[in-house]
Design a protein around this motif. Structure first.
Motif, PDB file in Angstrom:
ATOM      1  N   THR B 114      41.739 -10.989   0.678  1.00 46.68           N
ATOM      2  CA  THR B 114      41.661  -9.691   1.346  1.00 46.68           C
ATOM      3  C   THR B 114      42.772  -8.782   0.843  1.00 46.68           C
ATOM      4  N   GLU B 123      41.076  -3.757   6.205  1.00 45.04           N
ATOM      5  CA  GLU B 123      41.087  -4.699   5.098  1.00 45.04           C
ATOM      6  C   GLU B 123      39.687  -4.880   4.520  1.00 45.04           C
ATOM      7  N   MET B 124      39.667  -5.289   3.282  1.00 46.93           N
ATOM      8  CA  MET B 124      38.405  -5.524   2.572  1.00 46.93           C
ATOM      9  C   MET B 124      38.563  -6.842   1.823  1.00 46.93           C
ATOM     10  N   THR B 125      37.485  -7.601   1.678  1.00 46.17           N
ATOM     11  CA  THR B 125      37.582  -8.803   0.859  1.00 46.17           C
ATOM     12  C   THR B 125      37.330  -8.433  -0.601  1.00 46.17           C
ATOM     13  N   TRP B 126      37.818  -9.313  -1.477  1.00 46.56           N
ATOM     14  CA  TRP B 126      37.564  -9.128  -2.913  1.00 46.56           C
ATOM     15  C   TRP B 126      36.065  -8.977  -3.167  1.00 46.56           C
ATOM     16  N   GLN B 128      33.703  -7.989  -1.191  1.00 47.30           N
ATOM     17  CA  GLN B 128      33.234  -6.680  -0.724  1.00 47.30           C
ATOM     18  C   GLN B 128      33.586  -5.592  -1.729  1.00 47.30           C
TER      19      GLN B 128
END
Lengths: 447, 447
Positions: B114, B123-126, B128
């Motif tokens: 993240t 936050e964002m995941t890789w 995503q």
């Protein structure tokens, strides 16, 4: 808009020639010799930028005119949109070469071979024939080994050269593979496979008639006639947007939907490029793949090609199945070797042996006429079958392109050339007897 | 004639963006998502022929518009004339992969990383981020091994993708190699190398100013302005014959001869594509080779590329040194690895280590401005130098293209993408922090 269209003049030029053979050579109006017209001698496109008089640009009436075409045959992608025929990502399968000392001796021996050109009383050496034919590359495989390889003009080992109508033979080979594998019914009518062919003269031709060019379809390639079909085809096939007010067909396939009948299907062989594009459409429809992808998957990848090839496309991205291929010399050697070896690469059966048997069997010799340098020949699945003592068969393209397979001599010969004359009828007299001479020489060698 | 010109709209789009970062994402007018606009979902160009509404054709205002561009970025050669960047004929040098079980674990671990996008509180995941960025291909090398590789949309391992302005970094690298080797004097004036540059504003710029884009030359890429220079450049650069009555420059190089001054050379960094084409001309003149041949001989062949690449050309056959490259994902991985390894491939020094040192040293940070997502960065020899803790530097191209080299993490990351927004200022917020997160993760791993 006129710009890119005219390429198709040259690309589509028929190899037919009705001029008597014995006047063919005399008719040539003494163009620059091969040595004089070598693009390295004329220094085309040298410099950054090249001098104005050394620049080769659009339109193709310029870039594909002799002697400029001697440069352009190696650079078609720089003028036209293209699609790749991928070699895949693996290491190439290396060709086997004769040992160095033997290779050097063979070069000298072959260059010195003599033969009598058709219609001539004067002998010519093999090496003289290379220049007489404006050769750009010549590769000979014998019993699986490269025994001769030379490059001239614009070509080198990592270059690619226009294959011209040898493209048809790749299209035809792919079709024949699909026929043998049962994916394509050679007895089906075109309209059964492509219903939207509509009222086209192709509708009630069989696939086999398309493959062997025995359809009865109207299509004239008389360049002197401004109303000739070739011009309409060229406009349709141009990769550029159509000009304002253009009302003709858009692309190869729309053109094919409008073809008029001329004679009856099955009556006679007529060398007409539109058959090859009809066949390209047919094999794409039944396989679900573009001819470029089919050629990659079925030929270029399994034969271990060392270069990806490419094919020019029309404005809808449809590859020119009748003449758009450019490829490396050695890779067409690999293709020829597969034809000689019944579809095998080493011990791997890449396509069914029956495919090659079908092609070698030939077409209807009684329906074949109009090619004085190819007496007794036939056309089968877009390959020329000579029906000579050696059982030779060939892919052929204008300006001297050929893959010549001689099963008796176990020889594959590939030639790229840029002869000022498009028609092979002018080039065969100094070619076919030379191929026979080298075949006989190779057969005379001890193992 | 209008047809092929408009490609240059997109190809030349600057990566500059002055919109405040924190409104950048909000400004996007909700285009189709990456999943919705996947060309395999939209079924572009499927079928023989494709249905009319699935056909992608000229002009580029059509084929390079979103979402069609998601297909076209993998197929530029099918619309434009191109020159090959040959990989040569030998076997490719295989990339080393992490062992399969490790590779699988790394995939899961990296996808789950993240990070906080720039200007966002969420936050964002890789994984995503891959979709947020309309990723077509993503390759990560760590300590010389491939640890992550995914393909999306139009791309696969044997495809090629438009590199857009990453082309500039190849041009700049070639120039820097020639500088380090002494073949090109970075202090020379352009007019000393190319006298016919004449009264152009480039005449009294130094090679280094051209390399680092600190020239004072007039060139506007404001697409809303019909009088912007980009339109004149596009017309000059079109590979088609000029329309009747056209009186502007013909080709990149004629255009460069007519450039007007704007400000002083050396005062500030201005991201203007014409510098890259000026540099392409300079290195062709001093090396006697087209940039495509230089890239082949100095980079693609020695790095053991698995695919030949290609570059679009103008009507005089001059490759577009500022944006015309298309290449395979892994091959740009090989290029990035050479940059990380100081010009080495394995134990072979392909180009001088000093080349990479010069680039990594960066340009004038005080002259760099206008790129809110790249605070404190600089531009050197057509590479973006971040001057961050990791010493990262990058090649960058519109719509999300990047080769991101992180020397501290011993990481090379290559991304091809087809984001609906051209400007990387819109794409950086979900990219640069993600790259940093994966770099830190890889650094945390035990050897």
């Amino acid at each position: 808009m006129q710009s890119l269209q005219i390429i198709f003049f040259s690309l589509l030029v028929s190899v037919s020639v009705s001029a008597p053979i014995n006047t063919a050579l005399a008719e040539m109006k003494e163009p620059l010799s091969a040595q004089q017209s070598d693009p390295r001698v004329l220094r085309w496109m040298e410099g950054f930028p090249p001098p104005a008089d050394k620049l080769i640009t659009q339109p193709d009436s310029v870039y594909f005119s002799f002697p400029k075409l001697r440069w352009s045959v190696c650079h078609l992608r720089e003028f036209l949109p293209t699609e790749e025929i991928s070699r895949g990502l693996k290491a190439p399968l290396p060709l086997t070469y004769a040992p160095a000392h033997e290779f050097a001796e063979l070069r000298i021996a072959i260059d010195g071979l003599t033969f009598l050109p058709i219609g001539s009383s004067e002998e010519m050496t093999w090496e003289q024939s290379l220049f007489a034919n404006y050769t750009d590359g010549l590769l000979i495989l014998h019993k699986g080994k490269v025994v001769y390889e030379r490059y001239f003009g614009c070509l080198n080992e990592d270059g690619k050269h226009a294959a011209m109508s040898m493209t048809k033979s790749v299209t035809g080979l792919l079709a024949e593979i699909l026929v043998v594998e049962g994916a394509l019914d050679e007895n089906a009518l075109v309209s059964e496979i492509i219903p939207e062919i509509g009222g086209s003269a192709f509708a009630n031709a069989t696939v086999r008639e398309v493959m062997d060019m025995t359809t009865g379809v109207a299509y004239s390639e008389d360049y002197a006639d401004p109303d000739a079909d070739i011009w309409k085809y060229s406009k349709a096939a141009s990769p550029l947007p159509k000009p304002d007010g253009y009302i003709g067909p858009n692309g190869y396939w729309e053109y094919l939907q409008e073809v008029e009948p001329e004679g009856n299907h099955g009556d006679a062989f007529h060398y007409k490029t539109i058959n090859s594009d009809m066949l390209g459409w047919i094999i794409s429809r039944v396989s679900g793949k573009a001819v470029t992808d089919l050629a990659s998957e079925r030929l270029w990848i399994p034969m271990g090609a060392e270069q990806s090839a490419y094919q020019t496309v029309d404005g809808n991205g449809v590859p020119f199945a009748g003449g758009g291929l450019s490829a490396g010399l050695r890779d067409l050697g690999r293709l020829g070797a597969m034809m000689l070896n019944g579809g095998k690469v080493g011990s791997e059966q890449v396509f069914p042996e029956q495919t090659v048997r079908n092609i070698r069997y030939g077409g209807h010799r009684d329906k074949f006429a109009g090619f004085p340098t190819l007496p007794g020949a036939s056309y089968r699945s877009q390959w020329w079958v000579l029906h000579n003592d050696h059982g030779a068969f060939a892919a052929r393209g204008v300006h001297g392109q050929t893959i010549y397979v001689d099963p008796t001599a176990e020889m594959v010969l590939v030639r790229f050339a840029s002869h000022p004359q498009a028609k092979n009828g002018y080039i065969d007299p100094t070619s076919l007897p030379a191929f026979q001479a080298v075949a006989e020489y190779l057969m005379s060698l001890a193992d």
